[in-house]
Scaffold this motif. Structure first.
Motif, PDB file in Angstrom:
ATOM      1  N   TRP A   1       6.929   3.541   5.600  1.00  0.00           N
ATOM      2  CA  TRP A   1       8.454   3.015   5.035  1.00  0.00           C
ATOM      3  C   TRP A   1       9.220   4.331   4.481  1.00  0.00           C
ATOM      4  O   TRP A   1      10.435   4.368   4.589  1.00  0.00           O
ATOM      5  CB  TRP A   1       8.514   2.010   4.136  1.00  0.00           C
ATOM      6  CG  TRP A   1       9.678   1.555   3.520  1.00  0.00           C
ATOM      7  CD1 TRP A   1      10.222   1.719   2.505  1.00  0.00           C
ATOM      8  CD2 TRP A   1      10.771   0.709   4.448  1.00  0.00           C
ATOM      9  NE1 TRP A   1      11.679   1.245   2.512  1.00  0.00           N
ATOM     10  CE2 TRP A   1      11.751   0.483   3.847  1.00  0.00           C
ATOM     11  CE3 TRP A   1      10.868   0.081   5.899  1.00  0.00           C
ATOM     12  CZ2 TRP A   1      12.981  -0.040   4.343  1.00  0.00           C
ATOM     13  CZ3 TRP A   1      11.836  -0.378   6.435  1.00  0.00           C
ATOM     14  CH2 TRP A   1      12.795  -0.668   5.594  1.00  0.00           C
ATOM     15  N   GLN A   2       8.560   4.892   3.634  1.00  0.00           N
ATOM     16  CA  GLN A   2       9.074   6.176   3.016  1.00  0.00           C
ATOM     17  C   GLN A   2       9.247   7.423   3.961  1.00  0.00           C
ATOM     18  O   GLN A   2       9.659   8.518   3.364  1.00  0.00           O
ATOM     19  CB  GLN A   2       8.530   6.344   1.589  1.00  0.00           C
ATOM     20  CG  GLN A   2       8.711   5.236   0.794  1.00  0.00           C
ATOM     21  CD  GLN A   2       7.892   5.431  -0.466  1.00  0.00           C
ATOM     22  OE1 GLN A   2       7.149   6.498  -0.866  1.00  0.00           O
ATOM     23  NE2 GLN A   2       7.982   4.489  -1.633  1.00  0.00           N
ATOM     24  N   ARG A   3       8.612   7.320   5.114  1.00  0.00           N
ATOM     25  CA  ARG A   3       8.486   8.488   5.840  1.00  0.00           C
ATOM     26  C   ARG A   3       7.940   9.719   5.240  1.00  0.00           C
ATOM     27  O   ARG A   3       8.519  10.818   5.415  1.00  0.00           O
ATOM     28  CB  ARG A   3       9.810   8.718   6.621  1.00  0.00           C
ATOM     29  CG  ARG A   3      10.583   7.512   7.231  1.00  0.00           C
ATOM     30  CD  ARG A   3      11.767   8.034   8.077  1.00  0.00           C
ATOM     31  NE  ARG A   3      11.295   8.347   9.369  1.00  0.00           N
ATOM     32  CZ  ARG A   3      12.171   8.688  10.214  1.00  0.00           C
ATOM     33  NH1 ARG A   3      13.429   8.536  10.098  1.00  0.00           N
ATOM     34  NH2 ARG A   3      11.758   8.985  11.590  1.00  0.00           N
ATOM     35  N   GLN A   4       6.659   9.346   4.588  1.00  0.00           N
ATOM     36  CA  GLN A   4       5.952  10.460   3.910  1.00  0.00           C
ATOM     37  C   GLN A   4       5.228  11.229   5.234  1.00  0.00           C
ATOM     38  O   GLN A   4       4.797  10.603   6.327  1.00  0.00           O
ATOM     39  CB  GLN A   4       5.190   9.926   3.036  1.00  0.00           C
ATOM     40  CG  GLN A   4       5.711   9.292   1.785  1.00  0.00           C
ATOM     41  CD  GLN A   4       4.798   8.767   0.929  1.00  0.00           C
ATOM     42  OE1 GLN A   4       3.625   8.840   0.850  1.00  0.00           O
ATOM     43  NE2 GLN A   4       5.348   7.909  -0.200  1.00  0.00           N
ATOM     44  N   PRO A   5       4.829  12.511   4.652  1.00  0.00           N
ATOM     45  CA  PRO A   5       3.931  13.173   5.783  1.00  0.00           C
ATOM     46  C   PRO A   5       2.733  12.572   5.832  1.00  0.00           C
ATOM     47  O   PRO A   5       2.079  11.973   5.061  1.00  0.00           O
ATOM     48  CB  PRO A   5       3.890  14.775   4.899  1.00  0.00           C
ATOM     49  CG  PRO A   5       4.168  14.538   3.812  1.00  0.00           C
ATOM     50  CD  PRO A   5       5.267  13.116   3.607  1.00  0.00           C
ATOM     51  N   ALA A   6       1.893  12.932   7.192  1.00  0.00           N
ATOM     52  CA  ALA A   6       0.443  12.516   7.535  1.00  0.00           C
ATOM     53  C   ALA A   6      -0.456  12.615   6.252  1.00  0.00           C
ATOM     54  O   ALA A   6      -1.365  11.591   6.023  1.00  0.00           O
ATOM     55  CB  ALA A   6       0.280  13.034   8.741  1.00  0.00           C
ATOM     56  N   GLY A   7      -0.363  13.813   5.560  1.00  0.00           N
ATOM     57  CA  GLY A   7      -1.367  14.083   4.475  1.00  0.00           C
ATOM     58  C   GLY A   7      -1.393  13.124   3.286  1.00  0.00           C
ATOM     59  O   GLY A   7      -1.970  13.117   2.401  1.00  0.00           O
ATOM     60  N   ARG A   8      -0.196  12.373   3.155  1.00  0.00           N
ATOM     61  CA  ARG A   8       0.103  11.442   2.133  1.00  0.00           C
ATOM     62  C   ARG A   8      -0.562  10.097   2.350  1.00  0.00           C
ATOM     63  O   ARG A   8      -0.929   9.047   1.540  1.00  0.00           O
ATOM     64  CB  ARG A   8       1.458  11.185   1.807  1.00  0.00           C
ATOM     65  CG  ARG A   8       2.230  12.485   1.546  1.00  0.00           C
ATOM     66  CD  ARG A   8       1.769  13.029  -0.185  1.00  0.00           C
ATOM     67  NE  ARG A   8       1.803  12.015  -0.979  1.00  0.00           N
ATOM     68  CZ  ARG A   8       3.079  11.841  -1.808  1.00  0.00           C
ATOM     69  NH1 ARG A   8       3.933  12.979  -1.435  1.00  0.00           N
ATOM     70  NH2 ARG A   8       3.211  11.151  -2.774  1.00  0.00           N
ATOM     71  N   TYR A   9      -0.984   9.754   3.675  1.00  0.00           N
ATOM     72  CA  TYR A   9      -1.605   8.494   4.199  1.00  0.00           C
ATOM     73  C   TYR A   9      -2.986   8.530   3.596  1.00  0.00           C
ATOM     74  O   TYR A   9      -3.736   9.423   3.250  1.00  0.00           O
ATOM     75  CB  TYR A   9      -1.769   8.276   5.566  1.00  0.00           C
ATOM     76  CG  TYR A   9      -0.352   7.972   6.067  1.00  0.00           C
ATOM     77  CD1 TYR A   9      -0.112   6.574   6.510  1.00  0.00           C
ATOM     78  CD2 TYR A   9       0.710   8.917   6.278  1.00  0.00           C
ATOM     79  CE1 TYR A   9       1.019   6.192   7.047  1.00  0.00           C
ATOM     80  CE2 TYR A   9       1.715   8.519   6.865  1.00  0.00           C
ATOM     81  CZ  TYR A   9       1.861   7.076   7.378  1.00  0.00           C
ATOM     82  OH  TYR A   9       3.286   6.677   7.889  1.00  0.00           O
ATOM     83  N   PRO A  10      -3.374   7.233   3.132  1.00  0.00           N
ATOM     84  CA  PRO A  10      -4.625   6.979   2.702  1.00  0.00           C
ATOM     85  C   PRO A  10      -6.146   7.555   3.534  1.00  0.00           C
ATOM     86  O   PRO A  10      -5.928   7.177   4.538  1.00  0.00           O
ATOM     87  CB  PRO A  10      -4.874   5.552   2.218  1.00  0.00           C
ATOM     88  CG  PRO A  10      -3.998   4.984   3.075  1.00  0.00           C
ATOM     89  CD  PRO A  10      -2.990   5.779   3.042  1.00  0.00           C
ATOM     90  N   GLU A  11      -7.231   7.846   2.911  1.00  0.00           N
ATOM     91  CA  GLU A  11      -8.270   8.142   3.635  1.00  0.00           C
ATOM     92  C   GLU A  11      -8.541   6.976   4.539  1.00  0.00           C
ATOM     93  O   GLU A  11      -8.718   6.001   4.235  1.00  0.00           O
ATOM     94  CB  GLU A  11      -9.423   8.513   2.719  1.00  0.00           C
ATOM     95  CG  GLU A  11     -10.775   8.850   3.562  1.00  0.00           C
ATOM     96  CD  GLU A  11     -11.720   9.258   2.666  1.00  0.00           C
ATOM     97  OE1 GLU A  11     -12.840   9.570   3.001  1.00  0.00           O
ATOM     98  OE2 GLU A  11     -11.537   9.202   1.259  1.00  0.00           O
ATOM     99  N   GLY A  12      -8.936   7.256   5.835  1.00  0.00           N
ATOM    100  CA  GLY A  12      -9.525   6.211   6.888  1.00  0.00           C
ATOM    101  C   GLY A  12      -8.221   5.619   7.586  1.00  0.00           C
ATOM    102  O   GLY A  12      -8.689   4.774   8.523  1.00  0.00           O
TER     103      GLY A  12
END
Length: 292
Positions: free
Chosen positions: A274-285
């Motif tokens: 929703w906040q259009r954050q970069p891929a590295g901010r997504y949780p593990e897995g």
């Protein structure tokens, strides 16, 4: 259209204190003031109690007229492939249908208002009625669907989910007791996870596609635990036949505390999307399945 609280107060001849005291319930349900602005073609999409209200001109609801004949056999599960998280960054979350599951944990209070279930076709209403006893449905106290649920997904994604609802983003909730819900639909308390065998073959799939058509989106992004019936429903919906690109976000590799950790990470992933954050901010897995 955004009105300041003073402007709204002048138009309606005085906004009652209950509009703030009983937020968000006062702004939803089968109430005379809600019916008034809906009959004028508007929906309240962003409410800032005591400050301002944003209304969006609402269109028709094709789902109210049914979705046509369903297939007699279950829709086949679509083939999937793992996508890259960067795929999600190319999608504007405000222009995609966001599909999320309900949660087992729910708020227990609400207000005594009648449901707006009539906005759905009769087949869904009949299926809901058949499931009432098994779901232990109690609709004496109602509240908007998005606010009823408060499991790990909802508490983790609360700020982003609230923003999505109040800005009128396309959003649909998969529910074990209701089948499919609009986020602001008045909802009772129940205890039932999604089981596809409880619902007429093809009905929920057609309603999901009708919702995507109603909201005029070109993509669908769903969030669900990989092995649940919520995920199975999303996978077997024939999105591509409707010209839609669809993605399912799941969580893999959780070995301990999965009942808490998977929905928590899914809520985190929803916030990142929703906040259009970069891929590295997504949780593990976090895994993205592109659905055919």
């Amino acid at each position: 259209m955004t009105l300041s609280w003073a402007e709204l107060d002048q138009i309606v001849g005085g906004v009652p204190a209950s509009a703030v005291r009983h937020y968000p319930q006062w702004w939803h349900g089968d109430r005379s003031h809600v019916r008034a602005w809906k009959s004028a073609g508007y929906t309240a999409v962003r409410i800032r109690p005591g400050r301002s209200v944003t209304f969006r001109r609402s269109g028709g609801n094709p789902a109210a007229h049914g979705t046509g004949r369903r297939q007699e056999k279950p829709t086949a599960v679509s083939t999937t492939s793992n996508g890259d998280l960067r795929t999600l960054q190319e999608i504007d979350p405000r222009d995609a249908l966001l599909v999320i599951p309900c949660s087992g944990k729910k708020r227990t209070h609400g207000s005594a208002e009648s449901s707006e279930a009539a906005s759905w076709p009769s087949e869904l209403l009949a299926a809901r009625a058949c499931n009432r006893a098994a779901a232990k449905m109690d609709e004496q106290q109602l509240m908007p669907a998005w606010y009823r649920y408060n499991g790990w997904f909802y508490t983790t994604a609360e700020a982003s989910l609230r923003d999505a609802v109040f800005t009128g983003a396309p959003l649909a909730i998969l529910s074990g007791g209701y089948g499919l819900l609009h986020p602001e639909e008045p909802t009772g308390h129940y205890n039932k996870a999604m089981r596809l065998t409880d619902w007429p073959t093809g009905l929920l799939e057609e309603l999901l596609m009708a919702e995507a058509d109603r909201r005029n989106v070109s993509a669908v992004v769903a969030f669900a635990a990989a092995k649940t019936d919520y995920a199975k429903l999303v996978r077997r919906t024939p999105w591509r036949s409707a010209g839609l690109m669809a993605y399912l976000v799941t969580i893999n590799g959780v070995s301990k505390g999965a009942q808490r950790e998977v929905p928590r990470r899914l809520g985190h992933a929803f916030t990142c999307f929703w906040q259009r954050q970069p891929a590295g901010r997504y949780p593990e897995g976090t895994t993205v399945e592109r659905l055919a």
